[in-house]
Design a protein around this motif. Structure first.
Motif: not given
Length: 718
Positions: A604, A608-612, A647, A649-651, A656, A658
């Motif tokens: 996490w 970037w408010q993102s999970q990769i 990836w 991404y939490l807009i 989201i 994806y």
């Protein structure tokens, strides 16, 4: 000037009160600090992990009443609901799981997933966030040890067993057709959406006497008992659309999940090696209705419907214009289960399922129509006589009616089918000799009307806790399964196929990490053999087949040692041979790889408010028969390698974006070879490699959630 000063002071006060600090210390029952425990406010992304002193502290903009959740492997989850201002300098002790004595667990051969699992090595969230899984339950399970990579098929192959040797249950009740239909060398998917399930138990061997008709493995899926809120989920994907909704009223709740898939736009953008006369289309839906009675008993009704339609020409070295396969499949599954507490510590669990699967197939110029109706009824009683002795027993009934109409190109008509009813009973006890030693002993009996056969299956498991972090487990069992439908439709003069399992397991649990190693031996007897290239009506069938599978599995998972990172590694070694089907000699089957390795990582990125996510899978080469050389299954493919990434991404909190790609490096994997039916002028048989229909698979989706709290999203479903 006074007005300006007044406004400045008000602004300063608001800025100071906008953030609240939540802090405390987490220990075990002996006041030892717990490092790596997950701490967060429910329904938000505000949280942290405890440090080596067990301490935690984080800021939040939330106010008023919130729910603080603290969880850690092998401990009960701690939940505290209070005003944010009071969640400071907390002293929290996590308790060992109360479902076992001092956390001793009988777990040889079994992986648990869910909030109430004694030892969780795979969480429900992992099903949908594993890069290579594409949201498929079966895809995620294939990253666990004991499974073999058979990417052209997509089903679960466990410890040298065929996919049909793994049986799947929803709320303890059998699913007879658990996979969506697919064409040759194109992987199938499970029919289930993680949207509706709370937990999973995946037994790779040595499973309970409660379950039968499975030679290798049992997968149990448990639906959610009580949803926590009403919400609507919308999905817009490169492959289609999805809609989910949950409603709650009084003591009732209803959840539904639907999707429409059409691969035509995707295949236009990313053509594969097939020629589609009619691109793949599917419509599917699942629902769960729940009612909680005043006596706390629970009734759940689960239903699923799917329709799939496609017509494809596949490259085939023996068909100049390609091999045609067209399919229209309609599948209906209904499942109801009931649980209740009775007097004197008795519990009752019962359920019923019905499946209708109807398929119309066009194979070259032949027409095949299959229709299967199957039913399962089960009732089970459990009683705890004390914390050291528990017993469960029950009975179940399976009924299957299978019918096939086959029409040849010359309009010859044939009809095949069978009706099979199986009655079974089981009894099993859990015995805790001390806080460090426990056993499970059971027996299962089955009677097959079709085969006119009675079978007896003893099962036993033993677990010993060597210290606070580690334990050994042993398991033994005998398992029976009727031959496959493709055999029974032609002949019923069979015995049940059978195997025995012997398993030894060692497991160590430290803070934030799990290590498991398990060795096993399987001995197969009475396997089906026949004398043709594939089973047909005139084949000579017998039960003279046999085989073995032995090896070991290793699993390692660590969470929290690297900030915001969770990863696991699994490795399996498999040594197996079979003499069955039309085999001329004992050999390693073409679906079995000696070495299988999976590495899964999730990270996490706060900024970037993102999970990769990242997933790597390796499998050593698989056997195939080269007719240009002497011998049977005499050659081996090259090793399999695949890297997948995703990836999310939490807009904003409820939107989201994806993206994922499977086999991102475009590795040219080969699953085997097709050879010409006749040799060329030089006397050699020409060949064609069996490869994936496309080197990569791309997926893009936008996911929107609508709920009253404006916090819930679908990150858990990606």
């Amino acid at each position: 000037m006074k007005q300006i000063l007044f406004l400045f002071l008000i602004s300063l006060q608001l800025s100071l009160t906008a953030q609240n600090t939540i802090s405390g210390k987490v220990t075990d029952s002996k006041n030892n600090p717990i490092n790596g425990a997950n701490v967060y406010l429910e329904g938000t992304y505000d949280g942290t992990s405890t440090n080596e002193k067990g301490e935690f502290s984080f800021s939040t903009s939330e106010n008023e009443t919130q729910t603080l959740v603290i969880s850690f492997i092998s401990f009960e989850t701690y939940i505290k609901t209070a005003h944010v201002s009071s969640l400071k300098n907390l002293k929290i002790k996590l308790r060992d799981d109360v479902n076992s004595l001092d956390a001793v667990v009988i777990n040889a051969g079994t992986f648990e997933a869910g909030e109430k699992a004694k030892v969780t090595v795979l969480k429900p969230l992992d099903i949908v966030t594993t890069a290579s899984a594409l949201g498929d339950v079966m895809g995620a399970l294939q990253t666990l040890p004991g499974t073999s990579t058979v990417d052209e098929d997509g089903r679960l192959f466990v410890r040298g067993g065929e996919a049909e040797e793994t049986q799947i249950f929803v709320d303890g009740i059998r699913v007879f057709t658990p996979y969506t239909p697919s064409t040759q060398n194109t992987p199938t998917r499970g029919r289930f959406s993680p949207f509706l399930f709370k937990g999973i138990s995946f037994s790779t061997g040595g499973y309970s006497a409660e379950y039968g008709q499975a030679l290798s493995s049992v997968l149990q899926l448990n639906t959610i008992d009580e949803p926590v809120e009403e919400k609507t989920d919308l999905s817009f994907m490169t492959l289609g659309l999805g809609l989910g909704n949950t409603q709650i009223w009084d003591n009732n709740s209803f959840s539904i999940n639907t999707s429409y898939i059409n691969l035509a736009p995707y295949q236009e953008a990313f053509p594969d090696r097939n020629t589609y006369k009619k691109p793949v289309q599917s419509l599917s839906g699942e629902m769960v209705f729940r009612h909680k009675f005043k006596d706390e008993s629970l009734l759940k009704m689960y239903g699923a419907f799917s329709y799939t339609d496609f017509d494809v020409l596949q490259e085939d070295i023996n068909f100049e214009d390609g091999l045609r396969f067209g399919l229209k499949n309609r599948n209906l599954y209904f499942n109801t289960s009931y649980k209740n507490k009775l007097d004197n510590n008795w519990r009752i669990e019962s359920g019923f399922s019905f499946t209708n699967d109807h398929a119309n197939m066009n194979i070259i110029n032949d027409i095949v129509t299959d229709n299967e109706n199957s039913m399962h009824f089960k009732v089970k009683l459990k009683k705890s006589f004390s914390s050291r002795f528990k017993i469960s027993f029950g009975s179940e009934y399976f009924a299957t009616n299978f019918n096939e109409d086959y029409t040849t190109e010359s309009n010859q008509k044939f009809n095949y089918g069978f009706q099979n009813n199986i009655f079974a009973s089981f009894v099993e006890t859990d015995i805790f000799f001390s806080k460090n030693l426990a056993a499970k002993v059971g027996v299962r009996v089955e009677n097959s009307e079709l085969l006119k056969e009675f079978t007896l299956s003893p099962r036993a498991s033993l677990a010993y806790k060597v210290n606070k972090n580690a334990q050994f487990s042993l398991a033994y069992g005998q398992f029976y399964q009727n031959p496959k439908n493709e055999y029974l439709k032609f002949s019923q003069t069979f015995k049940a196929e059978n195997t025995s399992h012997l398993i030894a397991n060692y497991q160590s649990i430290q803070q934030g990490q799990i290590f498991r190693i398990e060795a096993y031996l399987k001995d197969y007897k009475d396997l089906v053999k026949y004398n043709n290239a594939y089973p047909i009506y005139t084949s000579n069938f017998n039960n003279n087949g046999k085989g073995y599978a032995k090896g070991f599995d290793i699993f390692w998972r660590q969470n929290g040692k690297i900030k915001n990172t969770d990863y696991w590694v699994s490795y399996s070694f498999l040594d197996t041979e079979r003499d069955y089907k039309n085999y001329t000699t004992a050999a390693t089957p073409n679906f079995a790889s000696k070495h299988n390795l999976s590495v899964v990582t999730k990270h996490w990125i706060e900024d970037w408010q993102s999970q990769i996510g990242f997933s790597y899978r390796f499998a050593s080469g698989r056997n195939y028969t080269n007719p240009n050389q002497p011998g049977f299954l005499n050659n081996q493919t090259k090793n399999y390698n695949s890297v997948s990434v995703n990836w999310a991404y939490l807009i904003d909190q409820q939107k989201i974006l994806y993206f994922s790609v499977n086999n991102a490096l475009g590795t040219q994997n080969v699953f085997g070879y097709n050879y010409k039916d006749t040799p060329n002028m030089n006397g050699n048989f020409e060949r064609q490699a069996i490869t994936p229909t496309a080197d990569r698979f791309f997926f893009i989706g936008f996911f929107r959630t609508i709920s009253n709290n404006k916090k819930t999203n679908q990150l858990d479903n990606l």
